[in-house]
Design an enzyme around this catalytic site. Structure first.
Site, PDB file in Angstrom:
ATOM      1  N   ASP A 118      41.530  23.669  15.273  1.00 32.96           N
ATOM      2  CA  ASP A 118      41.171  24.863  14.512  1.00 32.96           C
ATOM      3  C   ASP A 118      40.806  24.605  13.052  1.00 32.96           C
ATOM      4  OD1 ASP A 118      44.702  25.616  14.756  1.00 32.96           O
ATOM      5  OD2 ASP A 118      43.697  24.494  13.167  1.00 32.96           O
ATOM      6  N   HIS A 133      42.247  15.645  18.584  1.00 36.88           N
ATOM      7  CA  HIS A 133      41.555  16.236  19.728  1.00 36.88           C
ATOM      8  C   HIS A 133      40.272  16.929  19.326  1.00 36.88           C
ATOM      9  CE1 HIS A 133      45.713  16.333  21.921  1.00 36.88           C
ATOM     10  NE2 HIS A 133      45.201  15.122  21.818  1.00 36.88           N
ATOM     11  N   CYS A 141      26.514  16.409  22.582  1.00 37.27           N
ATOM     12  CA  CYS A 141      25.930  16.563  23.917  1.00 37.27           C
ATOM     13  C   CYS A 141      26.819  15.882  24.947  1.00 37.27           C
ATOM     14  CB  CYS A 141      24.488  16.064  23.958  1.00 37.27           C
ATOM     15  SG  CYS A 141      24.246  14.321  24.202  1.00 37.27           S
ATOM     16  N   CYS A 161      20.805  19.788  24.367  1.00 38.24           N
ATOM     17  CA  CYS A 161      20.589  18.813  23.301  1.00 38.24           C
ATOM     18  C   CYS A 161      19.102  18.425  23.313  1.00 38.24           C
ATOM     19  CB  CYS A 161      21.460  17.578  23.569  1.00 38.24           C
ATOM     20  SG  CYS A 161      21.182  16.209  22.432  1.00 38.24           S
ATOM     21  N   CYS A 163      18.013  15.674  23.655  1.00 37.02           N
ATOM     22  CA  CYS A 163      17.821  14.608  24.673  1.00 37.02           C
ATOM     23  C   CYS A 163      17.802  15.187  26.076  1.00 37.02           C
ATOM     24  CB  CYS A 163      18.938  13.567  24.550  1.00 37.02           C
ATOM     25  SG  CYS A 163      20.533  14.104  25.220  1.00 37.02           S
ATOM     26  N   GLY A 200      55.746  22.079  16.009  1.00 34.00           N
ATOM     27  CA  GLY A 200      55.021  23.009  16.867  1.00 34.00           C
ATOM     28  C   GLY A 200      54.293  22.376  18.024  1.00 34.00           C
ATOM     29  N   ALA A 244      57.098  27.271  11.943  1.00 37.56           N
ATOM     30  CA  ALA A 244      56.461  26.434  10.912  1.00 37.56           C
ATOM     31  C   ALA A 244      56.226  27.209   9.623  1.00 37.56           C
ATOM     32  CB  ALA A 244      55.130  25.909  11.456  1.00 37.56           C
TER      33      ALA A 244
HETATM   34  C1  BV8 Z   1      44.007  10.190  27.237  1.00 37.16           C
HETATM   35  C2  BV8 Z   1      41.666  19.855  23.066  1.00 37.16           C
HETATM   36  C3  BV8 Z   1      43.486   8.090  28.207  1.00 37.16           C
HETATM   37  C4  BV8 Z   1      40.865  20.775  23.891  1.00 37.16           C
HETATM   38  C5  BV8 Z   1      43.590  19.084  24.375  1.00 37.16           C
HETATM   39  C6  BV8 Z   1      50.491  11.061  32.990  1.00 37.16           C
HETATM   40  C7  BV8 Z   1      51.366  10.602  32.022  1.00 37.16           C
HETATM   41  C8  BV8 Z   1      50.971  10.474  30.710  1.00 37.16           C
HETATM   42  C9  BV8 Z   1      49.683  10.824  30.331  1.00 37.16           C
HETATM   43  C10 BV8 Z   1      48.847  11.299  31.286  1.00 37.16           C
HETATM   44  C11 BV8 Z   1      49.218  11.401  32.621  1.00 37.16           C
HETATM   45  N1  BV8 Z   1      48.153  11.879  33.306  1.00 37.16           N
HETATM   46  C12 BV8 Z   1      47.112  12.070  32.456  1.00 37.16           C
HETATM   47  C13 BV8 Z   1      47.543  11.720  31.241  1.00 37.16           C
HETATM   48  C14 BV8 Z   1      46.791  11.767  30.027  1.00 37.16           C
HETATM   49  C15 BV8 Z   1      46.681  13.195  29.500  1.00 37.16           C
HETATM   50  C16 BV8 Z   1      48.029  13.897  29.397  1.00 37.16           C
HETATM   51  O1  BV8 Z   1      48.793  13.632  28.496  1.00 37.16           O
HETATM   52  N2  BV8 Z   1      48.318  14.794  30.346  1.00 37.16           N
HETATM   53  C17 BV8 Z   1      49.576  15.497  30.304  1.00 37.16           C
HETATM   54  C18 BV8 Z   1      49.361  16.928  30.719  1.00 37.16           C
HETATM   55  C19 BV8 Z   1      50.567  14.746  31.197  1.00 37.16           C
HETATM   56  N3  BV8 Z   1      46.141  13.012  28.196  1.00 37.16           N
HETATM   57  C20 BV8 Z   1      44.835  12.898  28.067  1.00 37.16           C
HETATM   58  O2  BV8 Z   1      44.043  13.027  28.977  1.00 37.16           O
HETATM   59  C21 BV8 Z   1      44.368  12.511  26.679  1.00 37.16           C
HETATM   60  N4  BV8 Z   1      43.503  11.363  26.816  1.00 37.16           N
HETATM   61  O3  BV8 Z   1      45.190  10.001  27.390  1.00 37.16           O
HETATM   62  O4  BV8 Z   1      43.038   9.243  27.528  1.00 37.16           O
HETATM   63  C22 BV8 Z   1      43.831   8.473  29.626  1.00 37.16           C
HETATM   64  C23 BV8 Z   1      42.938   9.201  30.378  1.00 37.16           C
HETATM   65  C24 BV8 Z   1      43.287   9.533  31.715  1.00 37.16           C
HETATM   66  C25 BV8 Z   1      44.509   9.154  32.260  1.00 37.16           C
HETATM   67  C26 BV8 Z   1      45.426   8.448  31.469  1.00 37.16           C
HETATM   68  C27 BV8 Z   1      45.087   8.095  30.150  1.00 37.16           C
HETATM   69  C28 BV8 Z   1      43.599  13.636  26.039  1.00 37.16           C
HETATM   70  C29 BV8 Z   1      44.525  14.788  25.786  1.00 37.16           C
HETATM   71  C30 BV8 Z   1      43.822  15.831  24.922  1.00 37.16           C
HETATM   72  C31 BV8 Z   1      43.526  17.073  25.744  1.00 37.16           C
HETATM   73  N5  BV8 Z   1      42.945  18.083  24.863  1.00 37.16           N
HETATM   74  N6  BV8 Z   1      43.054  19.965  23.496  1.00 37.16           N
HETATM   75  C32 BV8 Z   1      41.290  22.205  23.706  1.00 37.16           C
HETATM   76  O5  BV8 Z   1      42.183  22.496  22.883  1.00 37.16           O
HETATM   77  O6  BV8 Z   1      40.673  23.043  24.388  1.00 37.16           O
HETATM   78  S1  BV8 Z   1      45.183  19.273  24.826  1.00 37.16           S
HETATM   79  C33 BV8 Z   1      45.781  20.705  24.144  1.00 37.16           C
HETATM   80  O7  BV8 Z   1      46.963  21.028  24.827  1.00 37.16           O
HETATM   81  C34 BV8 Z   1      46.202  20.548  22.717  1.00 37.16           C
HETATM   82  O8  BV8 Z   1      45.330  19.768  21.966  1.00 37.16           O
HETATM   83  C35 BV8 Z   1      47.571  19.971  22.803  1.00 37.16           C
HETATM   84  O9  BV8 Z   1      47.532  18.582  22.841  1.00 37.16           O
HETATM   85  C36 BV8 Z   1      48.025  20.486  24.157  1.00 37.16           C
HETATM   86  C37 BV8 Z   1      48.982  21.637  24.009  1.00 37.16           C
HETATM   87  O10 BV8 Z   1      50.135  21.103  23.503  1.00 37.16           O
HETATM   88  P1  BV8 Z   1      50.802  21.709  22.200  1.00 37.16           P
HETATM   89  O11 BV8 Z   1      49.884  21.560  21.043  1.00 37.16           O
HETATM   90  O12 BV8 Z   1      52.108  21.053  22.108  1.00 37.16           O
HETATM   91  O13 BV8 Z   1      50.917  23.258  22.473  1.00 37.16           O
HETATM   92  P2  BV8 Z   1      51.874  24.014  23.526  1.00 37.16           P
HETATM   93  O14 BV8 Z   1      51.330  25.384  23.682  1.00 37.16           O
HETATM   94  O15 BV8 Z   1      52.094  23.165  24.734  1.00 37.16           O
HETATM   95  O16 BV8 Z   1      53.294  24.077  22.761  1.00 37.16           O
HETATM   96  C38 BV8 Z   1      53.412  24.873  21.596  1.00 37.16           C
HETATM   97  C39 BV8 Z   1      54.753  24.548  20.972  1.00 37.16           C
HETATM   98  O17 BV8 Z   1      54.857  25.292  19.757  1.00 37.16           O
HETATM   99  C40 BV8 Z   1      55.939  24.962  21.835  1.00 37.16           C
HETATM  100  O18 BV8 Z   1      56.878  23.906  21.849  1.00 37.16           O
HETATM  101  C41 BV8 Z   1      56.508  26.190  21.103  1.00 37.16           C
HETATM  102  O19 BV8 Z   1      57.914  26.261  21.244  1.00 37.16           O
HETATM  103  C42 BV8 Z   1      56.152  25.873  19.690  1.00 37.16           C
HETATM  104  N7  BV8 Z   1      56.032  27.033  18.797  1.00 37.16           N
HETATM  105  C43 BV8 Z   1      55.799  28.343  19.124  1.00 37.16           C
HETATM  106  N8  BV8 Z   1      55.767  29.083  17.997  1.00 37.16           N
HETATM  107  C44 BV8 Z   1      55.971  28.226  16.942  1.00 37.16           C
HETATM  108  C45 BV8 Z   1      56.137  26.927  17.456  1.00 37.16           C
HETATM  109  N9  BV8 Z   1      56.358  25.862  16.669  1.00 37.16           N
HETATM  110  C46 BV8 Z   1      56.429  26.073  15.336  1.00 37.16           C
HETATM  111  N10 BV8 Z   1      56.279  27.289  14.762  1.00 37.16           N
HETATM  112  C47 BV8 Z   1      56.048  28.382  15.536  1.00 37.16           C
HETATM  113  N11 BV8 Z   1      55.922  29.593  14.969  1.00 37.16           N
END
Ligand code: BV8
Length: 256
Positions: A118, A133, A141, A161, A163, A200, A244
């Site tokens: 954001d 991210h 593209c 794009c 291309c 967060g 936060a």
């Molecule tokens: C990669 C962008 C190499 C797009 C996002 C098995 C084991 C380990 C890893 C993997 C696996 N299988 C696959 C993987 C890899 C995968 C992964 O980790 N999967 C998970 C689900 C197991 N990761 C990837 O693919 C990454 N690339 O590793 O490449 C690879 C490739 C393939 C296989 C293996 C390795 C790429 C990951 C990036 C994905 N893109 N976003 C978009 O946003 O549209 S992810 C997106 O969701 C966010 O960016 C963020 O990362 C995630 C959400 O998580 P959070 O940010 O933590 O948010 P969430 O809502 O979950 O939690 C909010 C928290 O805030 C809560 O705890 C809540 O209590 C708290 N909260 C609430 N209010 C407040 C607060 N905190 C503070 N103040 C408040 N007021």
């Protein structure tokens, strides 16, 4: 542009956990902060867990935020991001974002590693931000990562794009690698920090979910700020329960 009234004044009462965190942070010169969707929740951007709007209720982000999801239905994914972009464009940094930006100016080294797309940390004035991210306001593209910017030449959904490939948001989807330069910088910062603040994030998405363990292994203190415990909480030296927007200003105010 910062939300009106978003002054970094302490909002949270000084609790025992906060006092413990202050002890850990006082004197820390090399600080890394990793943030997730919870950091932006009080700016009005829903997290992945409690998204109120229909698209998020009816679609699984992990299904849409993938290359296969885009291939299956490029128009749906393009519209999903367009809806999110319109909502995020209305959001402003809150006092927690401002507190981090002001703290950075006082610390020796201060790096924000954010999973958020954001742009709110930079909008609040943070200078050293790694957008792990990507950023929803940038485009590229699908086939060749050519950068693209509005206004687009073609009016289709998604536009093309020059291309010939389809355009997509410049964010990292599940299954896509993060930029090596970003990861190198992140791991370097984690290996040399005195304290890692984890703010967060549910600690479920890698590689960001592994940052607390990296910092801990390098001898840093880990302080987590979240209203709820997460899988990272047992790793943290201190878990500060709270949001936060109130905890970060209260913390920063004690460290002056
Ligand atoms: C990669 C962008 C190499 C797009 C996002 C098995 C084991 C380990 C890893 C993997 C696996 N299988 C696959 C993987 C890899 C995968 C992964 O980790 N999967 C998970 C689900 C197991 N990761 C990837 O693919 C990454 N690339 O590793 O490449 C690879 C490739 C393939 C296989 C293996 C390795 C790429 C990951 C990036 C994905 N893109 N976003 C978009 O946003 O549209 S992810 C997106 O969701 C966010 O960016 C963020 O990362 C995630 C959400 O998580 P959070 O940010 O933590 O948010 P969430 O809502 O979950 O939690 C909010 C928290 O805030 C809560 O705890 C809540 O209590 C708290 N909260 C609430 N209010 C407040 C607060 N905190 C503070 N103040 C408040 N007021």
């Amino acid at each position: 542009m910062v939300a009106a009234g978003a002054q970094a004044e302490p909002g949270a009462p000084v609790t025992n956990e906060l006092a413990q965190a202050v002890e850990m942070l006082r004197g820390a010169q090399r600080i890394v902060v990793t943030t997730g969707a919870g950091m932006s929740k009080e700016s009005g951007i829903p997290t992945f867990r409690d998204a109120p709007n229909a698209l998020w209720a009816n679609y699984d982000p992990q299904a849409l935020a993938t290359r296969d999801g885009f291939r299956r239905d490029p128009a749906l994914v393009w519209r999903w991001y367009a809806d999110r972009r319109a909502m995020i464009a209305q959001a402003q940094p809150h006092a927690g974002h401002v507190a981090l930006a002001q703290w950075e100016a006082r610390a020796h080294t201060f790096v924000v590693l954010t999973q958020n797309i954001d742009g709110l940390h930079a909008a609040a004035g943070s200078k050293h931000v790694i957008e792990l991210h990507g950023n929803i306001f940038r485009y590229k593209c699908f086939d060749r990562d050519h950068p693209a910017r509005e206004p687009f030449a073609s009016g289709e959904t998604p536009p093309h794009c020059a291309c010939g490939s389809l355009l997509r948001p410049d964010v990292v989807w599940f299954g896509e690698m993060l930029q090596p330069a970003h990861l190198d910088a992140a791991y370097h910062a984690l290996a040399h920090c005195d304290v890692l603040l984890v703010v967060g994030t549910s600690g479920l998405v890698y590689p960001a979910a592994g940052f607390a363990a990296e910092a801990k292994a390098a001898g840093a203190h880990v302080v987590e700020i979240n209203p709820e415990p997460t899988p990272l909480s047992e790793l943290a030296d201190v878990f500060v329960p709270g949001g936060a927007m109130s905890v970060l200003p209260a913390l920063a105010a004690q460290i002056r």
